[in-house]
Design an enzyme around this catalytic site. Structure first.
Site, PDB file in Angstrom:
ATOM      1  CB  ALA A 199     114.231  12.095  40.964  1.00  0.00           C
ATOM      2  N   GLY A 200     112.028   9.571  41.977  1.00  0.00           N
ATOM      3  CA  GLY A 200     110.845   9.355  42.805  1.00  0.00           C
ATOM      4  C   GLY A 200     109.704  10.305  42.460  1.00  0.00           C
ATOM      5  CB  SER A 209     110.126   9.498  35.162  1.00  0.00           C
ATOM      6  OG  SER A 209     110.892   8.486  35.780  1.00  0.00           O
ATOM      7  CD  GLU A 250     104.823   8.840  50.102  1.00  0.00           C
ATOM      8  OE1 GLU A 250     104.359   8.319  49.065  1.00  0.00           O
ATOM      9  OE2 GLU A 250     104.966  10.064  50.229  1.00  0.00           O
ATOM     10  CG  HIS A 251     105.309   3.084  51.838  1.00  0.00           C
ATOM     11  ND1 HIS A 251     105.788   2.133  50.977  1.00  0.00           N
ATOM     12  CD2 HIS A 251     106.269   4.047  51.899  1.00  0.00           C
ATOM     13  CE1 HIS A 251     106.984   2.485  50.547  1.00  0.00           C
ATOM     14  NE2 HIS A 251     107.304   3.651  51.085  1.00  0.00           N
ATOM     15  CB  THR A 252      98.366   4.792  52.569  1.00  0.00           C
ATOM     16  OG1 THR A 252      98.698   5.880  51.698  1.00  0.00           O
ATOM     17  CG2 THR A 252      98.789   5.145  53.979  1.00  0.00           C
ATOM     18  CG  ASP A 253      99.833   3.139  46.711  1.00  0.00           C
ATOM     19  OD1 ASP A 253     100.574   2.510  47.497  1.00  0.00           O
ATOM     20  OD2 ASP A 253     100.201   3.491  45.568  1.00  0.00           O
ATOM     21  CG  ASP A 280     103.392   6.536  41.595  1.00  0.00           C
ATOM     22  OD1 ASP A 280     102.983   7.183  42.573  1.00  0.00           O
ATOM     23  OD2 ASP A 280     104.378   5.780  41.635  1.00  0.00           O
TER      24      ASP A 280
HETATM   25  C1  GLA Z   1     105.896   4.333  44.915  1.00  0.00           C
HETATM   26  C2  GLA Z   1     104.771   3.472  44.354  1.00  0.00           C
HETATM   27  C3  GLA Z   1     103.407   3.986  44.820  1.00  0.00           C
HETATM   28  C4  GLA Z   1     103.369   4.157  46.341  1.00  0.00           C
HETATM   29  C5  GLA Z   1     104.602   4.925  46.839  1.00  0.00           C
HETATM   30  C6  GLA Z   1     104.697   4.968  48.334  1.00  0.00           C
HETATM   31  O1  GLA Z   1     105.822   5.619  44.384  1.00  0.00           O
HETATM   32  O2  GLA Z   1     104.819   3.484  42.946  1.00  0.00           O
HETATM   33  O3  GLA Z   1     102.402   3.118  44.380  1.00  0.00           O
HETATM   34  O4  GLA Z   1     103.264   2.919  46.984  1.00  0.00           O
HETATM   35  O5  GLA Z   1     105.806   4.380  46.342  1.00  0.00           O
HETATM   36  O6  GLA Z   1     103.666   5.734  48.878  1.00  0.00           O
END
Ligand code: GLA
Length: 393
Positions: A126-127, A130, A37-40, A177
């Site tokens: 909702a994360g 979508s 998470e938060h690595t991309d 995503d």
């Molecule tokens: C959101 C962003 C992704 C990614 C995540 C955190 O979903 O769209 O690119 O940075 O947060 O991992």
């Protein structure tokens, strides 16, 4: 699925008349990130899987440059012209479609207008991505309606959809995503190296286990401002560490644990904590893919737990509701690991648990969460699904 197709066809007929034989039906899935998470946007690894909830588009070409779209979830129809694309404040959902059209045109892809209906069952906001699903579904729709005009591969499609979101919608997201929405494969998670976009499908040999996604129903109001703030803090870490070491780092991915350790006291507190999360999470994610391949689900769950603690304490993107959901999940039988998933500040958690304990989970977790926060969560248990593609109408 045949029910959904029937529904789409009815909506199409209502708005544009019965679909002709040149109509196309496209599906693009939402996603859940298992770890990373938060690595991309730091050039690191992510390990998402596509879920069995998706955005669907039924579309047919028009002889002119008009794009007419009915969005079922908003019960709204809107039109734009391919040669006069401007942001809409009235129909925010249309910006995803227009942004993608603009990026395709910028790549020299020639497009015809279309009539289209969009609907889906990825919960909005909702994360579960979508937005990326709409972007990727739109791109595939345009490309299938104009097959002769482009040679884009799926990674190009993911990148152009990301640019649409960054430039047109105005959200500074990373590539995860859109990439999983195009490249997902049923039964697998996808390890993506976001530095060079190389990837590996990792088979999910879950042997009697499953992933449960729990929507906290906390509105993600802070998500985009805090997301940008975290990105800026990571850039600051790269800048300062380059200065201290004399190296020219492109991203936190290039920094070694030893280099961070040597200079961490020089970094401002917040910047140091963000960098510590990112470096640790990159190592955890690559390791998680390997232990999944080996079938060591216990260790995978442990890495999920560590990821959550790091997101909570170092990256500071959790919130009390997500922490409660994770704590409750971990107290229930058969749970191997639980963490927040996606950007944080609300949205969902993902939990790995034994299938024979699912009933207890579905009963106990909502009750305990409601007692603690007065909110009713939604729970989705999903298999890993395929990425976007054309489906027989
Ligand atoms: C959101 C962003 C992704 C990614 C995540 C955190 O979903 O769209 O690119 O940075 O947060 O991992």
């Amino acid at each position: 699925m045949s029910e959904l197709k029937g529904h789409l066809r009815n909506l199409f007929t209502e708005h544009f008349g019965a679909p002709r034989s040149d109509a196309v039906l496209i599906r693009a899935p939402g996603r859940v990130n298992l770890i990373g998470e938060h690595t991309d946007y730091n050039g690191g690894f992510v390990l998402p899987m596509a879920i069995d909830r998706a955005v669907w588009v039924l579309a047919q070409p028009r002889a002119d440059d008009a794009v007419r779209v009915f969005a079922a979830e908003f019960n709204q129809e809107a039109t734009f012209n391919l040669h006069a694309i401007e942001r809409s404040d009235q129909h925010l959902w249309l910006n995803y479609v227009m942004g993608v059209a603009q990026e395709l045109l910028a790549l020299g892809v020639s497009l015809t207008g279309m009539d289209a209906v969009i609907c889906g069952d990825v919960p909005l906001g909702a994360g579960l991505s979508s937005s990326a699903a709409i972007e990727v579904a739109t791109a595939f729709t345009f490309l299938h309606l104009n097959p002769q005009s482009s040679t884009l591969n799926p990674a190009d499609v993911a990148l152009l959809c990301q640019r649409a979101e960054n430039r047109f919608v105005g959200v500074n997201c990373g590539i995860m995503d859109q990439f999983i929405a195009t490249m997902g494969k049923a039964g697998t998670a996808l390890l993506i190296d976001c530095r060079d976009l190389s990837y590996r499908h990792v088979p999910l040999n879950l042997r009697g286990h499953c992933f449960a996604i729990v929507d906290s129903k906390v509105p993600r109001t802070l998500a985009s401002s805090k997301y940008n703030e975290r990105r800026a803090e990571c850039e600051e870490a790269v800048r300062l560490l380059s200065e201290y070491t004399g190296e020219r780092f492109q991203s936190l991915r290039d920094v070694t644990a030893r280099q961070l350790h040597l200079h961490e006291k020089q970094l401002p507190n917040n910047v140091r904590r963000r960098a510590m999360h990112v470096l640790g999470e990159i190592v955890r994610t690559e390791m998680a893919a390997r232990v999944l391949e080996r079938g060591d689900l216990r260790l995978f769950g442990k890495l999920m737990n560590e990821s959550h603690e790091s997101l909570k304490n170092f990256y500071e993107v959790s919130c009390p509701e997500l922490d409660t959901l994770v704590d409750i999940a971990r107290s229930l039988p058969g749970v191997l690991g639980s963490r927040l998933t996606g950007a944080g500040f609300g949205g969902c958690t993902v939990t790995l648990l034994r299938r024979d304990c699912l009933d207890t989970f579905l009963r106990e977790l909502p009750a305990a969460y409601e007692r603690a926060h007065g909110r009713t969560p939604a729970i989705y248990v999903s298999e890993a699904a395929d990425g976007a593609g054309r489906v027989a109408p």
